[in-house]
Design a protein around this motif. Structure first.
Motif, PDB file in Angstrom:
ATOM      1  N   LEU A 110       4.092   0.675   4.937  1.00  0.00           N
ATOM      2  CA  LEU A 110       2.781   0.686   5.583  1.00  0.00           C
ATOM      3  C   LEU A 110       2.541   1.997   6.324  1.00  0.00           C
ATOM      4  O   LEU A 110       3.468   2.573   6.896  1.00  0.00           O
ATOM      5  CB  LEU A 110       2.672  -0.448   6.613  1.00  0.00           C
ATOM      6  CG  LEU A 110       3.009  -1.868   6.169  1.00  0.00           C
ATOM      7  CD1 LEU A 110       2.825  -2.825   7.334  1.00  0.00           C
ATOM      8  CD2 LEU A 110       2.124  -2.301   5.012  1.00  0.00           C
ATOM      9  N   ARG A 113      -1.762  -0.259   6.605  1.00  0.00           N
ATOM     10  CA  ARG A 113      -2.136  -0.519   5.200  1.00  0.00           C
ATOM     11  C   ARG A 113      -0.966  -0.201   4.276  1.00  0.00           C
ATOM     12  O   ARG A 113      -0.215   0.752   4.506  1.00  0.00           O
ATOM     13  CB  ARG A 113      -3.345   0.348   4.804  1.00  0.00           C
ATOM     14  CG  ARG A 113      -4.516   0.101   5.745  1.00  0.00           C
ATOM     15  CD  ARG A 113      -5.873  -0.015   5.109  1.00  0.00           C
ATOM     16  NE  ARG A 113      -6.070   0.722   3.884  1.00  0.00           N
ATOM     17  CZ  ARG A 113      -6.815   1.827   3.810  1.00  0.00           C
ATOM     18  NH1 ARG A 113      -7.349   2.354   4.888  1.00  0.00           N
ATOM     19  NH2 ARG A 113      -7.017   2.398   2.649  1.00  0.00           N
ATOM     20  N   GLU A 133      -0.685   3.171   9.003  1.00  0.00           N
ATOM     21  CA  GLU A 133      -1.888   2.692   9.700  1.00  0.00           C
ATOM     22  C   GLU A 133      -2.200   1.247   9.310  1.00  0.00           C
ATOM     23  O   GLU A 133      -3.346   0.886   9.040  1.00  0.00           O
ATOM     24  CB  GLU A 133      -3.073   3.615   9.423  1.00  0.00           C
ATOM     25  CG  GLU A 133      -2.843   4.992  10.020  1.00  0.00           C
ATOM     26  CD  GLU A 133      -3.894   6.004   9.638  1.00  0.00           C
ATOM     27  OE1 GLU A 133      -4.892   5.611   8.997  1.00  0.00           O
ATOM     28  OE2 GLU A 133      -3.711   7.177   9.973  1.00  0.00           O
TER      29      GLU A 133
END
Ligand SMILES: Cc1ncc(COP(=O)(O)O)c(C=O)c1O
Length: 395
Positions: free
Chosen positions: A377, A381, A379
């Motif tokens: 990941l 995402r 941030e």
């Protein structure tokens, strides 16, 4: 198409890795480099992804335990300096030279044999080596000034090996009593001075692991070897509680409920029937077990997080499954359950699990194995994933 089919996965927060490198960058002298230790597949987090993230955020080089681990990093395209911290059989020196990987040495015979092998090779034959000094770990390394001089003299005679570094490793730097660490540091200093008094210019000098880097940043010399704390974990409760460096844990272990059942009469759970659910209790089955590195010692002891609440593990941890009791009786198939990490306001730390298992956070992370996919990941995402169950094949 999903990247992988399993409903159990590890999340590695690469921003946490970067934040931990930055935290050490601020803590240690500006002239001290950071060698990110990514042995054991990055302490279970994934060596290639962590190595790249560490290098991108201020680490200068990587270190691993064995040559095979280093070759994996090179094959993934990492070009930064890599040091093998452990023993390398001398018949592997050609591979080390071919991949431009520095090795650890501590025996003059090894240096002479490696020199002969490399002198006779058709391929690349230059190899950097770091001399390991044992100042009180009792593991690898030269122990006396005489042994050290024999190795250094052999290196000076070699036209293919380059003396690139000298280092030692602390045994007790994580403890409140600093006597042993101070003794090792003093001994290291004596041996370095002995070399200098014989006219040798010192190559790169390094001695600090995470614990020593936290406790004694002034001992940084040319580099620290940052292992456990790169991953946001403290080497000991003592150093965690001191609060000198703020770390961000990078790893979470997550799964989804595979089955939910309610006991309508006393219901035994798992092998050995060590837990009996009372009528009305809700039991959820999770698709993770000891074959994934989720220890069987957590049977009837560990906890997980469901909807931000702690739920106890009931019955024995099986090879591929484990059961939890859902006290709120609000579980549904597919609900996310966190085994290590944070959910809502609750958190299960690797330190907590280590304490339940009678071990250290290092082992809890390293135990998680190839069966569990890792997702990476940035941030919050997903930016990449890796599932080693397929070997080099991405499923
Ligand atoms: C020689 C050496 N240096 C550095 C490290 C990193 O230690 P830590 O993970 O405690 O930072 C290790 C790990 O065991 C090691 O063996």
């Amino acid at each position: 198409m999903k990247w992988f089919c399993r409903d159990t996965w590890i999340e590695v927060d690469l921003d946490a890795i970067a934040a931990n490198v930055t935290a050490f960058r601020r803590h240690i002298p500006a002239s001290t480099a950071i060698m990110a230790v990514v042995k054991a597949d990055g302490y279970g987090h994934g060596a290639v992804h962590v190595g790249r993230a560490a290098l991108a955020s201020g680490a200068d080089s990587l270190a691993v335990a064995m040559l095979d681990e280093a070759i994996v990093l090179r094959k993934a395209g990492i070009t930064a300096p890599i040091l093998v911290l452990g023993y390398t059989p001398v018949d592997s020196v050609e591979q080390a030279a071919a991949y431009n990987i520095a090795l650890t040495v501590y025996h003059a015979d090894w240096v002479e044999q490696a020199t002969r092998i490399l002198q006779g090779t058709d391929g690349p034959n230059r190899l950097d080596v770091h001399v390991k000094v044992d100042t009180g770990m009792g593991r690898l390394g030269v122990r006396t000034e005489q042994e050290l001089l024999l190795v250094v003299e052999a290196l000076h005679r070699s036209d293919v090996l380059t003396w690139a570094g000298i280092f030692t490793h602390f045994a007790c730097a994580d403890e409140p009593d600093t006597t042993h660490a101070a003794g090792q540091h003093a001994r290291f200093g004596e041996l370095l001075s002995a070399l200098q008094s014989k006219g040798y210019a010192l190559p790169m000098v390094h001695c600090c692991n995470s614990a020593a880097a936290i406790a004694f940043p002034e001992w940084g010399y040319d580099a620290i070897r940052l292992g456990i704390s790169l991953y946001g974990l403290y080497p000991s409760a003592h150093l965690r509680d001191q609060g000198a460096v703020r770390l961000t844990p990078a790893l979470s272990l997550k799964t989804r409920i595979a089955h939910v059942k309610s006991a309508d009469q006393p219901m035994t759970v798992s092998y050995g029937a060590t837990y009996v659910a009372a009528p009305g209790e809700q039991i959820a089955t999770l698709p993770i077990g000891y074959a994934d590195g989720f220890s069987r010692l957590l049977s009837n002891r560990g906890t997980a997080l469901h909807k931000g609440r702690r739920v106890p593990i009931v019955g024995r941890v099986c090879m591929d499954q484990v059961m939890v009791r859902i006290e709120a009786k609000d579980a549904e198939v597919g609900d996310e359950v966190v085994l290590y990490g944070r959910q809502g306001a609750e958190q299960i730390t690797l330190d907590e699990v280590a304490e339940q298992l009678g071990t250290i956070n290092y082992e809890v992370a390293c135990m998680l194995n190839y069966r569990v996919p890792r997702v990476y990941l940035r941030e919050g995402r997903i930016v990449d994933y890796c599932h080693q169950i397929g070997g080099s094949v991405k499923l």
